[in-house]
Scaffold this active site. Structure first.
Site, PDB file in Angstrom:
ATOM      1  N   HIS A  52      53.439  50.070  79.076  1.00 19.09           N
ATOM      2  CA  HIS A  52      53.998  51.414  79.034  1.00 19.09           C
ATOM      3  C   HIS A  52      55.069  51.444  80.128  1.00 19.09           C
ATOM      4  CE1 HIS A  52      49.878  52.551  77.390  1.00 19.09           C
ATOM      5  NE2 HIS A  52      50.744  52.783  76.413  1.00 19.09           N
ATOM      6  N   ASP A  55      53.468  51.706  83.338  1.00 16.56           N
ATOM      7  CA  ASP A  55      52.688  50.552  83.818  1.00 16.56           C
ATOM      8  C   ASP A  55      53.611  49.713  84.694  1.00 16.56           C
ATOM      9  OD1 ASP A  55      50.295  51.060  82.338  1.00 16.56           O
ATOM     10  OD2 ASP A  55      51.202  50.173  80.552  1.00 16.56           O
ATOM     11  N   GLU A 213      48.234  48.805  64.035  1.00  9.94           N
ATOM     12  CA  GLU A 213      46.957  48.663  64.743  1.00  9.94           C
ATOM     13  C   GLU A 213      45.830  48.809  63.722  1.00  9.94           C
ATOM     14  OE1 GLU A 213      46.310  50.290  68.600  1.00  9.94           O
ATOM     15  OE2 GLU A 213      44.258  50.904  68.115  1.00  9.94           O
ATOM     16  N   HIS A 216      44.004  52.106  63.596  1.00  7.82           N
ATOM     17  CA  HIS A 216      44.804  53.230  63.119  1.00  7.82           C
ATOM     18  C   HIS A 216      44.852  53.242  61.592  1.00  7.82           C
ATOM     19  CE1 HIS A 216      47.198  53.400  67.208  1.00  7.82           C
ATOM     20  NE2 HIS A 216      45.882  53.501  67.359  1.00  7.82           N
ATOM     21  N   ASP A 251      38.927  56.998  67.957  1.00  2.61           N
ATOM     22  CA  ASP A 251      39.584  55.693  68.023  1.00  2.61           C
ATOM     23  C   ASP A 251      38.790  54.799  68.968  1.00  2.61           C
ATOM     24  OD1 ASP A 251      41.348  53.623  68.046  1.00  2.61           O
ATOM     25  OD2 ASP A 251      42.976  54.704  69.031  1.00  2.61           O
ATOM     26  N   ASP A 286      44.566  45.439  71.050  1.00  2.00           N
ATOM     27  CA  ASP A 286      44.427  46.724  71.748  1.00  2.00           C
ATOM     28  C   ASP A 286      42.936  47.049  71.712  1.00  2.00           C
ATOM     29  OD1 ASP A 286      44.920  49.022  73.094  1.00  2.00           O
ATOM     30  OD2 ASP A 286      46.256  49.933  71.605  1.00  2.00           O
TER      31      ASP A 286
END
Ligand code: 3MF
Ligand code: MG
Length: 349
Positions: A52, A55, A213, A216, A251, A286
């Site tokens: 990110h 990050d 993902e 998702h 999630d 992830d």
């Protein structure tokens, strides 16, 4: 042609090593410093770091342009020192007060402007970190009640924001990471079909693609490997976030293959079939460590997910392709089903 195991390169984000907080309880593990996390990558078998913007540059909103670039340069040096690469940078448009009602689709014009400026800063950071990939997880680009945003305008606003990013840097590529819900009730770009449709609305569709993902897709009621096939058919599968998900709940970001090994197998199968990775695409994970893990063993989910991918790759490459084709030609899908199950279980067929 089968790719060798060594040709796949793996990535994860620093948020995948976390302190175990959840909406109902506080952190249960000591934080690990970013520099220490970087040292874990190679040991765990990873070459790429997903970022990110904050990050790379913590407290980004309180820093000047010059400070942001200087900090990004420092991070680039840390990466090089560890022999690592930045896979992508994603603007974190869901933390700041300006993004309470979304970023690009906020009903407040000043907040929309904030989101676009922050996205441009994110591109500048990506340039310094040495990647042309910007991931857009459109976290709050959606609604809690349908009447609060105009669904057509919302799509057009995201398009306009992407166009602004494409214009900011002639080389940048945008990877849209669709998700149907969470944190919002209803996301504007819930599936890869929506993401790719949006890509074609932009000024340079060749620079807009997708990141799928697994969880998702499952949350949208879809099969991740079918979604991957859809993106591959458009040459727009530019990254993946492999993980697993036990149906329609929050999630979960479970370890890859943890719930449904066959579903995981089919993701590896389609990636392998279309030489995913040969154009530099990473196999991104992830995944979240269970809250119950103690600190010393709180990175196992990463090594395990990667290992599961490689075991499943063995399963993919050792399938008897001629036999499979014969069963398909004979339309004997019952037998094909049995063959795949026996192959996955390692039992005598
Ligand atoms: C949320 C996600 C995100 C994105 C990340 C990078 C925090 O469900 O998957 O993880 O992957 O923001 O785009
Ligand atoms: Mg993700």
């Amino acid at each position: 042609m089968a790719q060798s195991k060594g040709t796949y390169r793996f990535s994860f984000g620093p948020w995948n090593i976390d302190e175990g907080a959840d909406p109902f309880g506080p952190p249960v593990r000591e934080p690990i410093a970013f520099s220490k996390k970087l040292k874990e990558y190679k040991t765990l078998g990873f070459d790429g770091v997903q970022f990110h913007d904050d990050d790379a540059v913590p407290d980004i909103d309180s820093k000047s342009g010059g400070e942001i670039l200087a900090e990004a340069k420092n991070v680039k040096e840390m990466l090089s020192g560890e022999g690592l690469e930045a896979e992508f940078v994603a603007p974190r448009l869901w933390f700041a007060p300006e993004t309470i009602d979304g970023g690009y689709t906020s009903n407040d014009a000043a907040c929309r402007q904030y989101a676009i400026e922050r996205s441009k800063a994110c591109i500048d950071i990506a340039n310094i970190l040495g990647t042309d990939r910007i991931v857009l997880w459109l976290a709050r680009e959606g609604t809690y009640i349908r009447e609060s945003k105009d669904a057509r305008v919302a799509v057009e606003r995201i398009r306009d924001a992407i166009n602004a990013m494409l214009a900011h840097d002639p080389k940048v590529r945008i990877l849209i990471e669709p998700k149907p819900n969470e944190p919002v009730d209803s996301g504007v770009i819930p599936t890869i079909g929506h993401a790719i449709g949006l890509a074609y609305m932009c000024n340079d569709p060749s620079r807009v693609g997708g990141l799928i993902e697994s969880a998702h897709s499952i949350l949208a009621g879809l099969d991740p490997s079918d979604d991957m096939g859809y993106a591959l058919a458009h040459d727009k599968l530019w990254s993946v976030h492999l993980n697993d998900q036990g149906g329609l709940k929050f999630d979960q970001d479970k370890s890859f293959g943890s719930y449904n090994l066959r579903r995981a197998f089919n993701q590896v199968r389609i990636l392998e079939a279309y030489a995913y990775g040969q154009k530099g695409e990473y196999v991104g994970l992830d995944v979240k460590a269970m809250r119950t893990q103690k600190l010393e063993v709180s990175t196992k989910h990463l090594a395990n997910s990667r290992q599961t991918f490689l075991y499943l790759l063995d399963k993919v490459t050792s399938l008897d392709k001629d036999f499979e084709e014969r069963l398909i030609n004979e339309r004997d899908y019952e037998e094909l089903d049995r063959y795949i199950l026996c192959h996955l279980m390692g039992t005598q067929y």
